[in-house]
Design a protein around this motif. Structure first.
Motif, PDB file in Angstrom:
ATOM      1  N   VAL A  82      33.970  14.260  35.825  1.00  0.00           N
ATOM      2  CA  VAL A  82      34.031  15.012  37.074  1.00  0.00           C
ATOM      3  C   VAL A  82      35.253  15.921  37.165  1.00  0.00           C
ATOM      4  O   VAL A  82      35.232  16.944  37.876  1.00  0.00           O
ATOM      5  CB  VAL A  82      33.969  14.044  38.273  1.00  0.00           C
ATOM      6  CG1 VAL A  82      35.247  13.215  38.389  1.00  0.00           C
ATOM      7  CG2 VAL A  82      33.686  14.782  39.572  1.00  0.00           C
ATOM      8  N   LEU A 311      27.014  16.442  36.919  1.00  0.00           N
ATOM      9  CA  LEU A 311      27.931  17.108  37.837  1.00  0.00           C
ATOM     10  C   LEU A 311      27.205  18.103  38.741  1.00  0.00           C
ATOM     11  O   LEU A 311      27.702  18.447  39.819  1.00  0.00           O
ATOM     12  CB  LEU A 311      29.028  17.810  37.050  1.00  0.00           C
ATOM     13  CG  LEU A 311      29.897  16.887  36.192  1.00  0.00           C
ATOM     14  CD1 LEU A 311      30.944  17.695  35.427  1.00  0.00           C
ATOM     15  CD2 LEU A 311      30.566  15.815  37.027  1.00  0.00           C
ATOM     16  N   LEU A 314      26.802  16.828  42.365  1.00  0.00           N
ATOM     17  CA  LEU A 314      27.945  16.467  43.196  1.00  0.00           C
ATOM     18  C   LEU A 314      27.690  16.855  44.654  1.00  0.00           C
ATOM     19  O   LEU A 314      27.177  17.935  44.929  1.00  0.00           O
ATOM     20  CB  LEU A 314      29.214  17.148  42.682  1.00  0.00           C
ATOM     21  CG  LEU A 314      29.793  16.595  41.377  1.00  0.00           C
ATOM     22  CD1 LEU A 314      30.899  17.505  40.851  1.00  0.00           C
ATOM     23  CD2 LEU A 314      30.315  15.176  41.572  1.00  0.00           C
TER      24      LEU A 314
END
Length: 388
Positions: A82, A311, A314
């Motif tokens: 991340v 990701l 997110l």
């Protein structure tokens, strides 16, 4: 218990000798002598001209983005830790995700060009699991569109591409020396560039922009590291060749033991001298991966879904559909890999996985504490550098 990783620790007497020298000097941080010594020895070991030791790998990425004065959109991968995406957003830029190659798990260069817009300023690509991206293809696209290139090489200590350190590539490369990495300084990281002017700019940035006691030449931040962390790095650097050799040996043992498994492994770059940073297994299905994960945890063996979730999912970003990444992320599992693992540990891990595949449940196991080095045929193959 078998964790997914353990930090390598040197002999405590050697580390204590560095502690004694720190106590004598009472110089704890602010570009101390051990930090300078570590930077010099890292440059010599890696055979590179320029690097800066910083507080961590995330700070390295943030300094890289800031030093290149990036604005607007940065093309990047959805399959990374991340920190890669966080650093882009933290520096006020917008991540634009490009799906990954289903064989290498790195960003797919064939999909990058379609994502370029007038707002694109750079490509930030991760060398996943220490396996280099298609560096030449990425650089060619960047040159064509006048984009900067940052390589997130957090996993790459000891990796070479075309007989040079992988840190040599891109406008800036970054790495992590976190305790989970094969070479670590407890906490730490580094930035690399071949451009002396860019190096000087980043050197100022990591120290509040100071250009002398009463002068500031750049917008800066506290990205420095300390003498205690440098001491750990100096100790561990002396052992890093043994660490690399052991990880190679463990990986070859895994590949051999798991040969009956219906699974895939990352396709390694052909121009690679690999560091065996991780041991990822891509299962045929998410269900099989989750069954193996549960069975391993029942034996107190702890693996990691690295990287999961993608990701591109997110919560603080607009969702993006990345079908290859989502498929890989749902099925990937990194198995334990660290210096003190034994053959009995690997036998237990692989036996549990194969038992799940073949019978749906693990068998009770008994450990045998034979050292991995006793496996002479595998050791010979590994040290000869044969590819899997």
């Amino acid at each position: 218990m078998i964790p997914v990783t353990k930090p390598f620790l040197p002999g405590i007497q050697e580390f204590e000798s560095y502690m004694s020298s720190i106590w004598e000097r009472q110089w704890l941080t602010n570009n101390g002598p051990l930090v300078n010594e570590l930077e010099l020895k890292l440059k010599n070991y890696l055979n590179i001209k320029h690097l800066l030791y910083v507080s961590n790998g995330t700070m390295a990425l943030q300094i890289a983005i800031k030093a290149l004065d990036l604005k607007g959109e940065i093309i990047t991968t959805p399959f990374s830790f991340v920190a890669t995406t966080n650093s882009i957003v933290w520096e006020g830029c917008t991540p634009v995700f490009v799906d990954i190659d289903g064989e290498t798990f790195n960003i797919d260069p064939a999909k990058i060009e379609a994502a370029i817009t007038p707002k694109t300023s750079a490509i930030l690509a991760t060398h996943v699991y220490g396996n280099p991206c298609d560096i030449d293809a990425i650089q060619k696209i960047a040159d064509q569109y006048s984009l900067k290139v940052i390589f997130d090489a957090a996993h790459c200590f000891g990796t070479k591409y075309k007989n040079k350190s992988v840190f040599e590539y891109g406008d800036i490369s970054t790495t992590s020396f976190h305790a989970t990495k094969l070479f670590h300084t407890i906490e730490g990281g580094a930035v690399f560039t071949k451009c002396p002017d860019l190096l000087r700019k980043m050197a100022l940035m990591r120290n509040f922009g100071h250009n002398g006691p009463d002068e500031f030449a750049e917008l800066g931040i506290n990205g420095k590291n300390c003498e205690f962390h440098a001491a750990m790095g100096l100790c561990n650097l002396k052992q890093v060749d043994d660490i690399l050799d052991k990880r190679r040996l463990l990986s070859f043992y895994y590949w051999k033991a798991l040969s009956p498994l219906k699974a895939k492994y990352p396709k390694l770059n052909e121009d690679l001298d690999y560091n065996y940073a991780y041991f990822p297994v891509l299962f045929e299905s998410a269900e099989m991966m989750l069954s193996c994960l549960k069975a391993l945890e029942n034996e107190k063996i702890y693996c990691r879904r690295y990287f999961y979730p993608p990701l591109s999912s997110l919560p603080f970003l607009a969702p993006a559909y990345m079908p290859v990444c989502e498929s890989v992320a749902s099925r990937i599992l990194c198995l334990p890999l660290y210096h003190t693992l034994t053959s009995s540990d690997l036998d237990l891990i692989t036996r549990v996985i194969l038992r799940v595949q073949n019978y749906g449940q693990p068998e009770p196991s008994e450990k045998i504490n034979a050292p991995i080095e006793a496996l002479h045929p595998v050791l010979t193959i590994a040290r000869n550098g044969a590819a899997h």
